[in-house]
Write an enzyme that holds these catalytic residues in place. Sequence first.
Site, PDB file in Angstrom:
ATOM      1  N   HIS A 203       0.834  -1.207   0.000  1.00 45.87           N
ATOM      2  CA  HIS A 203       0.000   0.000   0.000  1.00 45.87           C
ATOM      3  C   HIS A 203       0.872   1.261   0.000  1.00 45.87           C
ATOM      4  CE1 HIS A 203      -3.317  -2.772   0.596  1.00 45.87           C
ATOM      5  NE2 HIS A 203      -2.570  -3.341   1.529  1.00 45.87           N
ATOM      6  N   GLU A 218      -2.219   0.307   7.764  1.00 40.74           N
ATOM      7  CA  GLU A 218      -1.324  -0.747   7.289  1.00 40.74           C
ATOM      8  C   GLU A 218      -0.107  -0.174   6.583  1.00 40.74           C
ATOM      9  OE1 GLU A 218      -1.414  -4.711   4.367  1.00 40.74           O
ATOM     10  OE2 GLU A 218      -3.217  -3.495   4.625  1.00 40.74           O
ATOM     11  N   HIS A 280       2.827  -7.124   4.161  1.00 39.54           N
ATOM     12  CA  HIS A 280       1.457  -6.680   4.401  1.00 39.54           C
ATOM     13  C   HIS A 280       1.027  -6.979   5.827  1.00 39.54           C
ATOM     14  CE1 HIS A 280      -0.039  -5.613   0.281  1.00 39.54           C
ATOM     15  NE2 HIS A 280       1.085  -6.237  -0.035  1.00 39.54           N
ATOM     16  N   GLU A 344       1.967 -11.721   5.596  1.00 41.95           N
ATOM     17  CA  GLU A 344       0.981 -10.998   6.414  1.00 41.95           C
ATOM     18  C   GLU A 344       1.462 -11.136   7.856  1.00 41.95           C
ATOM     19  OE1 GLU A 344      -1.582  -9.309   5.305  1.00 41.95           O
ATOM     20  OE2 GLU A 344      -2.370 -10.222   3.458  1.00 41.95           O
TER      21      GLU A 344
END
Length: 388
Positions: A203, A218, A280, A344
Amino acid sequence: MEVISLRRTILAVFLCLLLLMPAAFAGPNPVTVTPEPKPAAQIPVVRPEPAAGKQELPLKQEITNIRWATHEDALTGQSKLRLVLDVSGPVRVEAEAEAAPTPRLVVNIKGAIPGKVKDELSFGGKIADRVELVATGLDSSRLIVDVPLMLEDNDYRVFTLPSDPKFNRPFRVVVDVNKKVPPVDYKFSPGLKNKVIAIDPGHGGSDPGAIGLGKTQEKVITLAVAKQVQALLEKAGAKVLMTRQDDRDVFGPNATAVEELKARTSIANNKKADVFVSIHINSFTNSAAGGTATYYYQKTPYDMLLAQNLQSALLEAGGLQDRGANPANFYVIKRTIMPAALVELAFISNPEEEKLLNTPQFQQKMAQGIVQGLNRFFTQAAKLGGER
């Protein structure tokens, strides 16, 4: 008077006979009209209509034989595996490439069950590893073709051929699988020194990613962890390609989602990185969900190995729940030409894990886990493929 009475009696009898026997006095060639009998009541028979565009097929055909051969295309030189299933009658087929539990092609055969055929075939692994035929119902079967690398739509073809009595050929299901060639012949050496490693902080810019209950974004956490990974890798002698160094859109303002993701993969592809790691943070509607997960897309022989090493090292570093190293179809790990994984680190939607993610200590631990996982990966990959 008696004569008159007699005449009257005779006349009355004559009139009665005339009324009772009209046909005898109706003149020559009388025509009698008899009404047609009504037909008996009919009960309508309703037959099910076949689905639009689909041929209604008889049930319980049998797959009577499986044949296979490999050959090279005369024009392209590409190797191909052809599987031919003989069937006692017409069937319908549907095919789909799947990622889990391993890369595979699944062919659903509707209208036939396996007959007395060998239900499993083994191959050398260059095009397919294994083929299995299983019954999935009273009138359906599934052909599973395990392959070493994920298949794209143009890597396989499934079709049927009608029976040909003239040449004694039955109805056939044909499955063609092309040999999947990795874009690069990877031969790795142990250690991090001189490796080119692309790190992608997820992102950024106009895209904050997931947001926790405490308003943590995030994109902020992924960049913080990525910068620490960069520092550790460079200290070990690796060259690091960062898809972003600050809070920005990689492609630029007003980009589509695909343009943004392609910009990230292009950085790694154009610079010929050895591996690609996208960082992430997870999120879920249930705030109790937590843990660490890693994802891969098996487009080279090493994607799963990279994900497994990163996952195990991150679990050791962070101590969170193990959510596994799993196959996935994410753009950045599919469209990079080198081994790639998407990690993640934790769940930003979990209040406890959101607090952890905001601490420099946890960020440092997860960065060290990524670096340790990369180091283990190169050591194991070197044993598989030699030095690069």
